[in-house]
Design a protein around this motif. Sequence first.
Motif: not given
Length: 490
Positions: A387-388, A407-411, A414-418
């Motif tokens: 997330x940093x 959410x910043x800690x999610x790769x 993965x965020x892009x797919x969601x």
Amino acid sequence: MHVLDLLQSDSLGLTLLWGDEDLLGQEVNGVTATDLEEPGRFLGPGELVLSGLVWWTAGDLAKADRFVSALAAAGATALLAGEETHGKVPDELVAACRAHRVPLVAVPARTSFRAVTEAVYLRQWGDLSRRPTRLFALPENVRGELSRLLEGGAGPAELLDRACAHLGPVACYLLTATGRTVARTPCAPAVPARRPGSVRGGVSLRVGAESSPYDAWHLYVPDADAAPPRVLHEIAEVFAQYRDGQARRVAAGRAAGQELIGLLSGDGPADPGALEEALGAAGLPAGGPYRVLAATSGDALAEALGHLGDAARYAVGDSAAVLYEDPGAEGDVTGLLRSVWPLLQACGASAPDAGADTALRLGVGSSVPGAQRLRASLGQARFALTAADPQAPVRGVEQLDTLAELLAGVPREVRAVFGTRTLGALGEGMLRETLEVFLANNCSWTRTAEALHLHVNTVHYRIERVETLTGRDLSRLDHKLDLYAALRCL
């Protein structure tokens, strides 16, 4: 000598066009004059580059970028550009030097390159004349005492005190690359951490045995006349010997720390006996409390933890560390590390092989009461590390108190797919904009219409289309959260 020394020379009349103070404090090893468009193969690390800019073509940013990138790749200390050919140093060259972090100095038409070269080498010859010869500068009894102390395993504070005792009340410091005080003589006042290269005045000697940009040491005397240069060079040699022995101890400690981190990273629950044994081997007390930290560089993390003080006890591995938190200690660990992190960032950025992908980041897990909760703290630290970002390079897991920060800690992948799967049917146009404004206005039809300068009926129609295309019902809280999170993921 340093670039700052040249800038302070009134006879040369040089003008600094761009350069961080840390970069201007780098050691200059020599001078090369060139007007080749790509001079990299003829340059060596630490050299000043003189150029009359004959190669320059007005308005050609790409040519300036190629020239400066070659200097940066070769490890040049600075570019000294002549003003005579074009009347001034081009703005495109200034921009390229800023982008590649190469200090840029303008040389006026009245100053010859020969004068600059002579100034550099005369200063270097002066430095060489002050270096120790074969004759010892330290008294025989002091050298003997220091040798005995080294053999007996004395620490840097005792060594520095005894090495300087015969000089009288002289202020002398042993500093790390980030300005952390390793030792100081009894009469030397405490000083805040500042990178040695950024401190003007005095004498600073580099002590050997460094394996990364973060663990160089410097012997620093604020008053240049307080001790003979030969004495200081010999004292620096004593600490070079000390660091040779210390390097072996540090390597052993890092191996024990990495074994502990490896045990925590394994699949399945860690064996309690093995975990307690690994903690003991790493020099940490049993029982806790502990905190785990994860970083993009184990060397930087070790130096950062050193700023916590001599009382701090920790074990550092390749990219993570376990910190024992003394119940009686005061201060916020995450806050303390955040305050010194810029020093480490500047240190890493000044390394010859530093690149855009070397940005330092740190994640801090929560404090846990005992060894069995260490794995949870490690997972938290690694999530906080993800997330940093450049705006917040040090993240504690306790900071992740909003959905956006979580959410910043999610790769990113993965965020892009969601986000794409949830919102892709909306496209990039007015429906997505209307949804974002609608959620930002707490799903108020009237405020959304006012913000978008639309009729309320138009807003109703667009939101109905959003619901149809996404399969979400914006009257439900969980569906609102789905869409809000998806917007933050793209």
